[in-house]
Enzyme design. Structure first.
Site, short mmCIF file in Angstrom:
data_model
loop_
_atom_site.label_atom_id
_atom_site.label_comp_id
_atom_site.label_asym_id
_atom_site.label_seq_id
_atom_site.Cartn_x
_atom_site.Cartn_y
_atom_site.Cartn_z
N LYS A 80 -41.54 -0.41 22.36
CA LYS A 80 -40.30 -1.26 23.81
C LYS A 80 -38.78 -1.45 23.62
CE LYS A 80 -43.79 -4.87 23.34
NZ LYS A 80 -44.87 -3.77 22.76
N THR A 81 -38.95 -2.06 22.12
CA THR A 81 -37.72 -2.39 20.95
C THR A 81 -37.00 -0.88 21.48
OG1 THR A 81 -38.09 -4.41 20.20
CG2 THR A 81 -36.21 -3.38 19.69
N ASP A 125 -37.75 -9.69 23.80
CA ASP A 125 -38.49 -9.68 23.67
C ASP A 125 -39.36 -10.95 23.64
OD1 ASP A 125 -40.32 -8.04 22.38
OD2 ASP A 125 -39.37 -7.92 20.18
N THR A 174 -46.37 -8.80 24.85
CA THR A 174 -47.59 -8.22 24.75
C THR A 174 -48.09 -8.92 25.54
OG1 THR A 174 -47.37 -9.90 23.76
CG2 THR A 174 -46.38 -7.58 22.19
N ARG A 233 -44.71 2.22 14.52
CA ARG A 233 -44.51 1.91 13.88
C ARG A 233 -45.63 1.42 12.14
NH1 ARG A 233 -43.83 -4.62 15.68
NH2 ARG A 233 -42.29 -3.27 16.22
#
Length: 359
Positions: A80-81, A125, A174, A233
């Site tokens: 997302k980032t 975020d 999330t 990640r």
């Protein structure tokens, strides 16, 4: 505007230099940031989201306007980032980064919005954790590009309208279900990121290995990808740990055998379960006979906070069919028993066994 070949080469050299510098300084966050894709063309996986977002950005470029506000939802670590950074890069505009928990008052948000320039991208975020007063101010800013700054208190308070330049808000969450309807409806484009397939993670591991200068075989890459829980990640993190193992205890080449030995050392099994995952299943099966057990009891039994078990371990275990959530509590499925090398119990006739209903 497309880059020329010399500009692309210079950008690539600068990217590698920043990665090398981050590695030398031991800055894990900087290394992780340097491994992120920098354009939509470099993104692996999420094909549907990538195509839809590319269309939104190209249409905005052709109109010469800021893109619609974008909401990105999905589990942690799926990009997302990264997508927020790519949106700013594709639109050749600066990116402002903040988070929902950091915006505790409406004044905090007003200060951020008033400092934006036309066309900038604001990334928030965990936007679902923003305070309610700031959230209500954001409604007006997203629709009318205006905020009302209240000066004074009580009957003498005055609301002064403050115009802000058109901008693009990129919100990441999330837990999309916690977003209020009025806020969710103000986003022009919403996307939900899905977990990655092993083949996609394999490509990500290979790309990261190339940037890090890791000598990696195809089987070694597949081994890392298969234990990465569908999350880029985690794949990049495991790659760096396997690289360390190969450097210290092997000849520097990451083969399947080296990857297996390294990941076994770091307690990541062949299905991607880590120490916490196995501890939850072990306690559930061995100590509580498979359940049902409340999540708070499970957390105490494994020595972790309830939120850690509920938000870190449980989603992966449920998604992979090891854990079931029932109205009476958590239950271990037959797959969990078999994964631990145990024999599943026989359920009575009036009990159909574990189900996947939410409690």
């Amino acid at each position: 505007m497309p880059f020329h070949e010399d500009e692309l080469a210079e950008a690539e050299d600068q990217h590698l230099r920043s990665l090398t510098a981050a590695e030398a300084e031991g800055d894990e966050r900087a290394v992780e940031a340097a491994l992120r894709p920098r354009s939509l063309d470099e993104v692996v996986g999420q094909a549907r989201v990538r195509d839809q977002l590319g269309l939104v950005l190209e249409a905005a470029r052709q109109r010469g306007r800021a893109p619609d506000h974008v909401l990105l939802s999905g589990p942690p670590g799926l990009g997302k980032t990264t997508l927020a950074m790519i949106i700013a890069h594709e639109m050749t505009t600066p990116l402002r980064i903040t988070s929902g928990p950091a915006i505790t008052h409406a004044g905090d948000l007003a200060a951020i919005l008033s400092g934006l320039n036309e066309g900038e991208v604001l990334f928030v975020d965990e936007i679902h954790r923003m305070s309610r007063p700031a959230e209500e101010m954001l409604y007006l800013a997203m629709e009318d590009f205006r905020v009302d700054v209240v000066i004074g208190k009580g009957p003498g308070a005055t609301a002064i309208p403050l115009e802000i330049p058109p901008f693009t808000l990129v919100g990441a969450t999330t837990r999309a279900g916690l977003l209020p309807g009025p806020l969710r409806d103000r986003f022009g484009f919403t996307a939900h990121l899905e977990f990655y397939e092993p083949a996609e993670l394999d490509l990500i591991v290979r790309r990261s290995a190339g940037l890090l200068g890791v000598d990696l075989t195809g089987e070694g890459s597949a081994e890392i990808a298969g234990r990465s829980r569908g999350t880029p990640r985690i794949a990049n993190r495991l790659l760096r740990r396997v690289r360390d193992y190969a450097q210290v205890r092997a000849d520097g080449t990451v083969t399947r055998e080296v990857a297996q030995s390294a990941l076994d050392l770091y307690e990541v099994d062949e299905l991607g379960l880590d120490r916490l995952d196995r501890a939850v299943l072990d306690v559930l099966c061995r100590r509580f006979g498979g359940g049902p057990v409340g999540v708070s009891t499970l957390a105490v039994a494994v020595g972790e906070e309830r939120e850690t078990v509920e938000e870190v371990a449980e989603p992966f275990l449920v998604r992979n069919g090891f854990l079931a959530r029932t109205p009476r509590g958590r239950i271990a499925t037959p797959a969990a028993w078999r994964h631990l090398g145990l024999t599943p119990p026989a359920y009575p006739d009036d009990v159909a066994g574990p189900t996947l209903f939410e409690d």
